[in-house]
Design a protein around this motif. Structure first.
Motif, PDB file in Angstrom:
ATOM      1  N   LEU A 125     -10.027   2.292 -13.356  1.00  0.00           N
ATOM      2  CA  LEU A 125      -9.950   0.845 -13.130  1.00  0.00           C
ATOM      3  C   LEU A 125      -8.592   0.294 -13.550  1.00  0.00           C
ATOM      4  CD1 LEU A 125     -13.501  -0.132 -14.429  1.00  0.00           C
ATOM      5  CD2 LEU A 125     -12.696  -0.364 -12.067  1.00  0.00           C
ATOM      6  N   ALA A 126      -8.047   0.808 -14.655  1.00  0.00           N
ATOM      7  CA  ALA A 126      -6.754   0.343 -15.147  1.00  0.00           C
ATOM      8  C   ALA A 126      -5.594   0.962 -14.378  1.00  0.00           C
ATOM      9  CB  ALA A 126      -6.624   0.673 -16.638  1.00  0.00           C
ATOM     10  N   PHE A 127      -5.648   2.274 -14.146  1.00  0.00           N
ATOM     11  CA  PHE A 127      -4.504   2.989 -13.596  1.00  0.00           C
ATOM     12  C   PHE A 127      -4.265   2.700 -12.123  1.00  0.00           C
ATOM     13  CE2 PHE A 127      -1.997   6.586 -15.488  1.00  0.00           C
ATOM     14  CZ  PHE A 127      -2.039   6.095 -16.779  1.00  0.00           C
ATOM     15  N   ASN A 128      -5.279   2.255 -11.403  1.00  0.00           N
ATOM     16  CA  ASN A 128      -5.111   2.038  -9.967  1.00  0.00           C
ATOM     17  C   ASN A 128      -5.017   0.564  -9.588  1.00  0.00           C
ATOM     18  OD1 ASN A 128      -5.421   4.895  -8.751  1.00  0.00           O
ATOM     19  ND2 ASN A 128      -7.041   4.734 -10.285  1.00  0.00           N
ATOM     20  N   TRP A 129      -4.928  -0.299 -10.608  1.00  0.00           N
ATOM     21  CA  TRP A 129      -4.789  -1.731 -10.350  1.00  0.00           C
ATOM     22  C   TRP A 129      -3.531  -2.016  -9.529  1.00  0.00           C
ATOM     23  CZ3 TRP A 129      -8.792  -4.780 -11.331  1.00  0.00           C
ATOM     24  CH2 TRP A 129      -8.625  -6.160 -11.271  1.00  0.00           C
ATOM     25  N   GLY A 130      -2.570  -1.122  -9.617  1.00  0.00           N
ATOM     26  CA  GLY A 130      -1.339  -1.293  -8.848  1.00  0.00           C
ATOM     27  C   GLY A 130      -1.558  -1.321  -7.350  1.00  0.00           C
ATOM     28  N   ALA A 131      -2.641  -0.701  -6.849  1.00  0.00           N
ATOM     29  CA  ALA A 131      -2.929  -0.779  -5.417  1.00  0.00           C
ATOM     30  C   ALA A 131      -3.193  -2.228  -5.009  1.00  0.00           C
ATOM     31  CB  ALA A 131      -4.130   0.106  -5.070  1.00  0.00           C
ATOM     32  N   LEU A 132      -3.918  -2.969  -5.861  1.00  0.00           N
ATOM     33  CA  LEU A 132      -4.165  -4.388  -5.609  1.00  0.00           C
ATOM     34  C   LEU A 132      -2.891  -5.205  -5.821  1.00  0.00           C
ATOM     35  CD1 LEU A 132      -7.579  -4.779  -7.515  1.00  0.00           C
ATOM     36  CD2 LEU A 132      -7.210  -4.198  -5.094  1.00  0.00           C
ATOM     37  N   LEU A 133      -2.180  -4.888  -6.908  1.00  0.00           N
ATOM     38  CA  LEU A 133      -0.959  -5.627  -7.227  1.00  0.00           C
ATOM     39  C   LEU A 133       0.091  -5.456  -6.135  1.00  0.00           C
ATOM     40  CD1 LEU A 133       0.822  -7.244  -9.194  1.00  0.00           C
ATOM     41  CD2 LEU A 133       1.425  -5.066 -10.286  1.00  0.00           C
ATOM     42  N   GLY A 134       0.291  -4.221  -5.687  1.00  0.00           N
ATOM     43  CA  GLY A 134       1.283  -3.974  -4.645  1.00  0.00           C
ATOM     44  C   GLY A 134       0.946  -4.689  -3.359  1.00  0.00           C
ATOM     45  N   TRP A 135      -0.339  -4.671  -2.984  1.00  0.00           N
ATOM     46  CA  TRP A 135      -0.775  -5.359  -1.767  1.00  0.00           C
ATOM     47  C   TRP A 135      -0.512  -6.861  -1.877  1.00  0.00           C
ATOM     48  CZ3 TRP A 135      -3.353  -3.333   2.653  1.00  0.00           C
ATOM     49  CH2 TRP A 135      -3.809  -4.305   3.538  1.00  0.00           C
ATOM     50  N   VAL A 136      -0.930  -7.455  -2.991  1.00  0.00           N
ATOM     51  CA  VAL A 136      -0.767  -8.902  -3.168  1.00  0.00           C
ATOM     52  C   VAL A 136       0.709  -9.285  -3.290  1.00  0.00           C
ATOM     53  CG1 VAL A 136      -1.231 -10.816  -4.751  1.00  0.00           C
ATOM     54  CG2 VAL A 136      -3.053  -9.222  -4.154  1.00  0.00           C
TER      55      VAL A 136
END
Length: 319
Positions: free
Chosen positions: A172-183
Motif C-alpha cells: 500500500l505504501a510502496f506503490n502509492w507512486g502509481a497514483l501519484l504519478g498518474w495524478v
C-alpha cells in the motif's frame, strides 16, 4: 571490501559490497546514509518504478507526453530516494529492538549504536521536508495524494507485530507512486491508476515474500509475522498467484487506459506486461526458499522486472 581486505567500519551486513557509501561518502555521513539504505538502492527502485508506470500510462491515455513529464520522472526519482530514506529511518526507529536480535539486521546504524534515536528522528524529518519541497512542484492534486500516503508509511513498521500480512501494508505504501504519478500528469484519478496500484501491491507481495524468507527463523524466535512465515513451504504456489494477479491487473489497466490506441500501441504496451510476467515466472523457476543468498538476488532482480513495463510504455509513448 577495502584494499586492505577488511570490511569498512560500520558496514551493514546485507548491504551491497563496495557500495558508494562505504567507498566514497564522508565518514561522518555514512551512518545516516546507511540508515536511509543508500548503500542498498533496490528499495528506492521499487518505490520509484510505480511512479514511472503511473506517469507514462497517464500520458499514453491522454496521448500528450510533454517536457513537463520529464520533470515528473526526475522529481519522482529524487522524491523516491528521499522518502524511501525517511521511511527506512522510521522503520529502523520503531524496529531497533527487533533488529538487534536478528543476525542480518543487528549491524544497522541504530541497533549497532552508530546513530542515536534523536539523530535518526532529525534525519527522517530533514529527508521528508526536502521531499515535500519537490512534491509541491507537482501541483495541488498531487500534493494531496502524496501527503495522504504518510499514514501507510507510519503504520507499516507495526503491521508485522499485528498481522501475518505486513507485506500488504508495504505494498500500500510502496506503490502509492502509481497514483501519484498518474495524478501529477493528469490532475485527477482514474480507474487505470487504481488497477495499476493494485498490480503493484500484488507485485510487492511477490517480491517481499521472497525477501522475508531470509529471516523466517529469527522472526519466529522474536515473534515477528510475515507472509513468508504464514505460507511456509507453500510459498511457491502463493508467489505464482501473486505474479499472475499482478500481470493481469496491469494488462487490464493498459486495456482500459488506451480505448483509442492503435493496434501497434496496444500490442507494444502489453508486451511490457508479458515481459513483466515472464520475469517473475523466471524468478519462480530459480526459487529455493532455503537458499538465503539466492533469495536476496531474486529480490534484487525485481528492479529489472519492474523496468520492463517502463521500457515498453516509453516506446509506446513515442509511437
Amino acid at each position: 571490501m577495502t584494499q586492505s581486505g577488511k570490511s569498512p567500519e560500520g558496514q551493514v551486513a546485507d548491504a551491497v559490497k563496495d557500495n558508494w557509501v562505504d567507498r566514497y561518502a564522508p565518514p561522518a555521513t555514512r551512518p545516516y546514509l546507511r540508515l536511509s539504505r543508500a548503500d542498498r538502492p533496490i528499495g528506492t527502485w521499487l518505490l520509484y518504478i510505480p511512479c514511472i508506470w503511473g506517469i507514462l500510462l497517464a500520458a499514453l491515455q491522454a496521448q500528450d507526453f510533454q517536457t513537463w513529464d520529464l520533470w515528473l520522472i526526475l522529481g519522482c526519482g529524487a522524491g523516491a530516494w528521499l522518502m524511501r530514506g525517511a521511511g527506512c529511518t522510521w522503520n529502523d526507529i520503531t524496529d531497533r529492538k527487533f533488529d538487534s536480535q536478528v543476525a542480518r539486521t543487528r549491524s544497522r546504524p541504530l541497533p549497532s549504536g552508530q546513530v542515536t534515536v534523536r539523530g535518526a528522528l532529525l534525519w527522517m524529518v530533514t529527508q521528508a521536508l526536502i521531499a515535500f519541497c519537490i512534491l509541491i512542484s507537482f501541483g495541488t492534486p498531487a500534493v494531496l495524494i502524496g501527503v495522504s500516503s504518510l499514514g501507510f508509511v507510519a503504520i507499516y513498521p507495526f503491521a508485522k507485530r499485528l498481522t501475518w500480512w505486513p507485506q500488504v501494508f508495504l505494498g500500500l505504501a510502496f506503490n502509492w507512486g502509481a497514483l501519484l504519478g498518474w495524478v501529477a500528469h493528469s490532475g485527477h484519478l482514474d480507474w487505470p491508476a487504481g488497477l495499476l496500484y493494485l498490480a503493484g501491491i500484488a507485485w510487492t507481495l511477490f517480491y517481499d515474500t521472497i525477501y522475508a524468507h531470509q529471516d523466517t527463523e529469527d522472526d519466529a524466535l522474536i515473534g515477528v509475522k510475515s507472509t513468508a512465515r504464514l505460507f511456509g513451504k507453500s510459498s511457491p504456489q502463493w508467489l505464482r498467484a501473486f505474479a499472475i494477479l499482478s500481470a493481469g491487473l496491469m494488462a487490464l489497466a493498459i486495456y482500459i487506459a488506451l480505448p483509442v490506441a492503435t493496434p501497434a500501441q496496444m500490442f507494444i504496451a502489453q508486451l511490457g506486461t508479458a515481459g513483466f510476467a515472464t520475469h517473475m515466472l523466471w524468478q519462480m523457476r530459480q526459487l529455493d526458499i532455503d537458499n538465503v543468498p539466492l533469495l536476496l538476488h531474486l529480490f534484487w532482480a525485481n528492479r529489472e522486472a519492474g523496468l520492463i513495463p517502463v521500457l515498453f510504455f516509453a516506446v509506446t509513448v513515442m509511437l
